[in-house]
Design a protein around this motif. Structure first.
Motif: not given
Length: 276
Positions: A14, A80, A83-84
């Motif tokens: 990321h 993100p 969220a994963e």
């Protein structure tokens, strides 16, 4: 859980890096994170508030322990990755984007008792801690606080009268709570390593002393330790009735704040509360 990639891999994928401006330092040691999550006891099925999860190191440990986690994160870069993590633990993780200092935590937790566990960003840790300790309603909605601080701050929270570490934080943490140093964490455990050592403080609410206003005690300790090198008769001049209260309960006004016990501060605050 076996499908979770290493934290370092998540951060690299990321393009994340710890933000100095946000007081971030990442923890990668999964065993250490599991030990931190175990400090308050069994979290299975219980609501937990986490502030500043970053890429989700401690969050993973809390989810593995079965907690229902509400995580407040103001760094949108980390959303993100979180969220994963939520997809791996369906129904266990809710991520709220925003500033924890500006959000109503009780409202976020829908009035349900909750534990707080957090590797607090250094730049907001003390402010959040004082906020959780404050308020006239007691016991609080939180059932325990398990928080990472710079070691110096942690020692101030659990300090006893008579030493240089003893001050306002100690009184606020101990007058109606039990605070203990639960674990020390070496600076090398973090990425990037901070310049100072860290420690985890665990706080559980106790009984509320009768006849004492939290606001009065906060004001009293702020004045007393704001000029800690001065005698109480000088440092408390700006608090109406405080010097008279000292004399009423037989406390020498020539003493300094760091020699005062928590119980003595509470006794003065009780007299001032009655006079409000």
């Amino acid at each position: 859980m076996a499908d979770l990639p290493p934290l370092r891999e998540v951060i690299a994928r990321h393009g994340l890096s710890a933000s100095k401006a946000l007081g971030q330092n990442f923890l990668f040691d999964e065993q250490l994170l599991d030990r931190i999550a175990a400090i308050p006891g069994d979290l299975a099925g219980k609501p937990v508030l986490e502030v500043g999860p970053g890429p989700g190191g401690l969050t993973r440990a809390l989810l593995r322990a079965g907690a229902r986690v509400t995580a407040i994160e103001m760094d949108r870069r980390c959303l993100p990755a979180l969220a994963e993590l939520g997809e791996t633990f369906p129904g266990q993780l809710r991520v709220v984007g925003g500033d924890a200092l500006k959000l109503d935590h009780a409202e976020l937790m829908a009035g349900e008792p909750f534990a707080v566990l957090s590797n607090l960003p250094y730049n907001v840790g003390t402010a959040l801690f004082v906020r959780w300790l404050g308020g006239e309603e007691w016991p609080p909605q939180w059932t325990s606080l398990t928080l990472m601080f710079q070691q110096e701050v942690a020692q101030r929270i659990v300090a006893q009268p008579g030493g240089s570490a003893y001050g306002r934080l100690a009184v606020l943490a101990q007058w109606r709570s039990a605070a203990k140093l639960a674990m020390k964490v070496h600076r090398s455990a973090f990425t990037p390593p901070p310049k100072v050592m860290s420690a985890i403080v665990h706080v559980e609410p106790g009984e509320m002393p009768t006849g004492v206003s939290a606001r009065v005690l906060e004001r009293l300790t702020e004045a007393a330790f704001g000029q800690r090198r001065k005698m109480l008769r000088q440092s408390l001049k700006g608090v109406p009735g405080a010097v008279a209260a000292l004399e009423a309960i037989g406390i020498d006004p020539q003493r300094r704040a760091e020699t005062m016990t928590v119980e003595e501060f509470v006794a003065i605050a009780r007299i001032l509360t009655q006079g409000c």
